[in-house]
Scaffold this motif. Structure first.
Motif, short mmCIF file in Angstrom:
data_model
loop_
_atom_site.label_atom_id
_atom_site.label_comp_id
_atom_site.label_asym_id
_atom_site.label_seq_id
_atom_site.Cartn_x
_atom_site.Cartn_y
_atom_site.Cartn_z
N LYS A 18 0.82 -1.22 0.00
CA LYS A 18 0.00 0.00 0.00
C LYS A 18 0.85 1.27 0.00
O LYS A 18 0.60 2.20 -0.75
CB LYS A 18 -0.86 0.04 1.27
N HIS A 19 1.83 1.28 0.88
CA HIS A 19 2.59 2.51 1.06
C HIS A 19 3.43 2.81 -0.19
O HIS A 19 3.60 3.96 -0.57
CB HIS A 19 3.46 2.42 2.31
N ALA A 29 1.04 4.18 -2.68
CA ALA A 29 0.64 5.54 -2.27
C ALA A 29 1.71 6.54 -2.69
O ALA A 29 1.41 7.62 -3.19
CB ALA A 29 0.40 5.59 -0.76
N ASP A 30 2.96 6.18 -2.50
CA ASP A 30 4.05 7.08 -2.89
C ASP A 30 4.08 7.30 -4.40
O ASP A 30 4.41 8.40 -4.87
CB ASP A 30 5.40 6.53 -2.42
N LEU A 36 1.47 7.37 -6.31
CA LEU A 36 0.40 8.33 -6.58
C LEU A 36 0.84 9.75 -6.21
O LEU A 36 0.60 10.70 -6.96
CB LEU A 36 -0.87 7.98 -5.81
N VAL A 37 1.48 9.89 -5.06
CA VAL A 37 1.94 11.22 -4.64
C VAL A 37 2.85 11.80 -5.72
O VAL A 37 2.70 12.96 -6.14
CB VAL A 37 2.66 11.16 -3.28
N GLU A 82 0.79 12.80 -8.80
CA GLU A 82 -0.12 13.91 -8.55
C GLU A 82 0.60 15.26 -8.58
O GLU A 82 0.00 16.28 -8.89
CB GLU A 82 -0.81 13.73 -7.19
N TYR A 83 1.87 15.25 -8.19
CA TYR A 83 2.63 16.50 -8.17
C TYR A 83 3.44 16.70 -9.44
O TYR A 83 4.21 17.65 -9.54
CB TYR A 83 3.49 16.59 -6.90
N VAL A 127 -2.71 13.01 0.33
CA VAL A 127 -1.64 13.11 -0.67
C VAL A 127 -0.83 14.38 -0.41
O VAL A 127 0.40 14.40 -0.42
CB VAL A 127 -2.24 13.12 -2.10
N ASN A 128 -1.56 15.47 -0.13
CA ASN A 128 -0.93 16.74 0.19
C ASN A 128 -0.04 16.66 1.41
O ASN A 128 1.06 17.19 1.43
CB ASN A 128 -2.04 17.76 0.52
N VAL A 176 1.47 14.16 2.90
CA VAL A 176 2.73 13.42 2.69
C VAL A 176 3.70 14.30 1.91
O VAL A 176 4.88 14.42 2.25
CB VAL A 176 2.48 12.10 1.92
N PHE A 177 3.18 14.99 0.89
CA PHE A 177 4.06 15.76 0.03
C PHE A 177 4.68 16.95 0.75
O PHE A 177 5.88 17.15 0.73
CB PHE A 177 3.31 16.22 -1.23
N ARG A 234 -0.61 7.33 4.26
CA ARG A 234 -0.41 6.40 3.14
C ARG A 234 -1.48 5.30 3.16
O ARG A 234 -1.90 4.84 2.10
CB ARG A 234 1.00 5.80 3.19
N ILE A 251 -4.47 7.04 1.62
CA ILE A 251 -4.29 7.16 0.16
C ILE A 251 -4.56 5.81 -0.51
O ILE A 251 -5.30 5.72 -1.50
CB ILE A 251 -2.86 7.64 -0.19
#
Lengths: 358, 375
Positions: free
Chosen positions: A247-248, A251-252, A254-255, A258-259, B309-310, B312-313, B360, B363
């Motif tokens: 999962k993690h 998730a990373d 996706l992060v 997204e940016y 998401v924000n 974490v970033f 996470r 997410i």
């Protein structure tokens, strides 16, 4: 201020997504890699009918462009479906031809690019040393930076009087089987001067932007496919996607993606401004990293099946690695960003065209 | 799609001019000290007199009804000007949005104006010794009494609580209900009878947070936010703000990134390409966060779980910016200064407002749709 795609732009992307889903790109990619470009060229014509190549050709030359936001929207979908062929090279060549100041050359080729009847390849050494799919291309351009020389090569041109036919060098195989790279030597000059250098810089920037958009699409598809797989594949009595380690990592991914999208859109909106080269480099550096991280996660989560040639997703995994460094690796783009921020002081690197300095 | 900021340029210019004339020339003492807390409170008053302390709030509570885009621009100018940290941020960014959504008109009229002026500074009281990432395990209780509630138990890691005036958080009002039920969201004075606060030194020793012991602390019904028993839902409506844009606006990171580039210019060793790479990467990520902010305020829908998401970033970006600055400073990096103060602050980012591990999970499960499982 509205920094999201408008309804028409979203619809354009969705239309391309449907078209490409229907085209079954894995089969097209494998044919292309095997030296059978027929299905790929047919798809090229469909893309042209959908208006993709006209986006990079000025209206005055028979296109609809330049429309950089629509262009990155299209290249996101082209990357998402891993479409083969010199797509980036063709739109970069359109930018080169638009700015080179050789009206004959531009008039001969730009309408054909817009209309989908010219597949163009391009090398811009040292940043882009090889011409992709040069043997299939109707025209191969290169700009020798050292001598400011624009050279056209190959080119079975119809009415392209100034074009000289040349045989590309021997193909160099890539990790991505659909990327067939050809060394390009210098040929006879067809245009010279500072306009050529400026046009080559602009072509490089637009190519790097299109490549960044392609990478975000690749990354998106890699993530979607991996999420789907992780939800279905069971080990230890549960879906592997239920484990936090999986999962993690996803998730990373996706992060990262997204940016990257806002950087790509931001760069597209900077087209024509003095910040364009800087913003393209920011987008390309981020897109390379985000898509490559998606590919690494996809491979790891799929396990052995993802490491096979026959599993279609491995085509995406390989392309992500190849495009990570094509059109400039992240470190060189970061150096170019910093160089632009500190007023042109060269912080090293230097294989990419220098950004404009205000 | 466009990035046309020209309609907000007049507002930007007004904010910039005011800040240029009013931002203290020398940095205030750390807001995590008694002296610094007072100085930062005085600064809040000054901001408020110019109606710049809560620009996005309705006018009747001291704001300007600024649009989200104007707020982003305000924040850009605020941090670019090197203005002091916001000592009242927990109230402004976490409590106020909750009140605006769930509060009564009486509560809004009573609570918001003194919050806007810095007269009342708020501390968040959520965590407990046994309830950190697992917030729903909280055990501090609110028991019905005549005209209100009696609070008992313990809260901890309560930011700003060493010097703040009031606190807010969820308490268990129905111990028989399930984990996410039977909670009630309450406001209370930190100097109430029966409340003991013990400041806790954060990693550099400054009393940035406190633990709170409740022994029959009375809270009137008028200080319940939302319906009794609905505390989880009320609390969760704040987390979007805490993890999303409002707590950590892009302006602070773009300003830090520009300072980092200036520092690189000053201290750069051209041969150190690894450090060059990190400086550029941090600047690019700050730009990405800024542009993502413009994207967010352009959307009509609620970002919901995407706020994770924000979080974490920005928390990882904040660390990267400050670690890179300390590396550029070399042996001087461990010496006190603004970069070090910012670094110590950034170390907590991946922990507070829901650890990045929890983010996470959110997410993966709520944005990507991966299956839930036993942790």
């Amino acid at each position: 201020m509205k920094f999201i795609l408008d309804a028409e732009q979203r619809l354009f992307g969705e239309t391309l997504h449907k078209l490409l889903t229907g085209a079954g790109t894995p089969g097209v990619i494998r044919s292309w890699a095997a030296g059978e470009p027929g299905p790929g060229l047919a798809l090229w014509r469909s893309l042209s009918e959908a208006g993709v190549f006209a986006l990079a050709v000025p209206e005055a030359a028979g296109g609809a462009g330049p429309l950089p936001v629509e262009l990155v929207t299209a290249f996101h979908e082209l990357g998402r479906h891993a479409v083969p062929g010199p797509l980036v090279e063709t739109v970069a060549a359109a930018e080169l031809l638009s700015g080179i100041g050789d009206e004959g050359l531009a008039a001969a080729w730009l309408p054909r690019i817009a209309g989908g009847t010219a597949v163009v390849s391009l090398a811009l050494p040292p940043a882009v040393p090889y011409a992709l799919d040069a043997d299939i291309a109707d025209l191969v351009l290169t700009v020798d930076r050292a001598v400011d020389r624009a050279v056209d090569r190959a080119g079975a041109g119809d009415g392209g009087d100034e074009l000289r036919k040349a045989v590309p060098g021997a193909v160099r195989p890539s990790l991505d089987p659909a990327r067939r790279l050809f060394p390009v030597g210098p040929g006879g000059a067809s245009a010279t001067g500072p306009a050529v250098r400026a046009a080559a810089g602009a072509a490089y920037d637009l190519g790097a932007l299109a490549c960044a958009a392609q990478l975000t699409g690749l990354g998106r598809r890699l993530l979607e496919a991996t999420v789907e797989y992780a939800a279905a594949r069971r080990q230890f009595g549960q879906p592997i996607g239920a484990f936090q380690a999986v999962k993690h990592r996803l998730a990373d991914v996706l992060v990262g993606l997204e940016y990257t999208r806002p950087l790509v859109h931001g760069a597209a909106l900077a087209y024509g401004s003095p910040d364009f080269a800087r913003d393209v480099s920011a987008a390309k550096a981020a897109a390379s990293e985000a898509a490559y991280a998606a590919a690494r996660a996809a491979l790891q989560v799929h396990g052995a099946i993802g490491y096979t040639d026959e599993y279609d997703l491995s085509l995406w995994i390989r392309k992500a690695r190849a495009l990570h460094s094509a059109w400039g690796p992240p470190a060189e783009h970061r150096a170019r960003v910093l160089s632009s921020l500190v007023g042109g002081q060269d912080p090293g690197g230097g294989r990419l065209p220098p950004p404009r300095v205000r | 799609m466009d990035l046309d900021l020209s309609p907000v340029e007049p507002f930007r210019a007004e904010v910039r001019d005011w800040l240029r004339a009013h931002v203290p020339a020398a940095a205030l003492p750390s807001l995590e000290t008694e002296e610094g807390f007072a100085a930062h409170r005085a600064w809040e008053r000054e901001l408020h007199r110019a109606r710049l302390s809560v620009v996005s709030w309705p006018e009747r509570y001291g704001g300007r009804d600024a649009t989200p885009l104007e707020w982003l621009v305000f924040e850009e100018e605020y941090y670019a000007a090197g203005a002091p940290g916001r000592v009242s941020q927990n109230g402004i960014n976490l409590l106020a949005p909750t009140l605006l959504r769930h509060g009564t008109p009486e509560q809004l009229d009573r609570v918001l104006p003194p919050m806007a002026s810095g007269e009342v500074i708020w501390a968040q009281a959520w965590s407990e010794p046994g309830a950190g990432s697992d917030l729903a395990a909280l055990r501090a209780t609110a028991t019905r009494t005549d005209g209100g509630w009696l609070l008992n138990g313990q809260k901890t890691w309560s930011s700003r609580a060493a010097f703040a005036d009031r606190g807010f958080g969820p308490f268990r009002s129905d111990p028989a209900a399930g984990r996410h039920h039977g909670l009630t969201y309450l406001m209370f004075p930190l100097d109430a009878e029966g409340l003991t606060r013990r400041p806790i030194g954060r990693i550099d020793g400054k009393p940035a947070f406190a633990e709170l012991f409740f022994d029959d602390v009375f809270v009137p019904d008028s200080d319940v936010i939302g319906a009794p028993g609905e505390g989880w839902r009320v609390a969760m409506s704040t987390t979007g703000n805490e993890r999303g844009l409002t707590l950590r606006s892009p302006g602070r990171f773009t300003a830090a990134a520009d300072r980092l580039v200036a520092l690189w210019r000053e201290h750069a060793d051209p041969a150190d390409t690894a450090l060059r790479d990190r400086v550029a990467d941090a600047w690019i990520r700050a730009r990405a966060y800024r542009l993502k902010g413009f994207e967010t305020v352009s959307r009509a829908d609620d970002v919901g779980a995407e706020s994770s998401v924000n979080k974490v970033f920005w928390s990882e970006l904040d660390l990267a910016l400050h670690e890179t600055a300390l590396d550029l400073l070399g042996p001087d990096g461990e010496l006190g200064g603004e970069w070090l103060e910012g670094y110590v602050f950034s170390l907590a980012g991946p922990i507070y407002a829901g650890t990045n591990e929890i983010q996470r999970n959110v997410i993966a499960e709520r944005v990507l749709g991966l299956p839930r499982a036993a942790r």
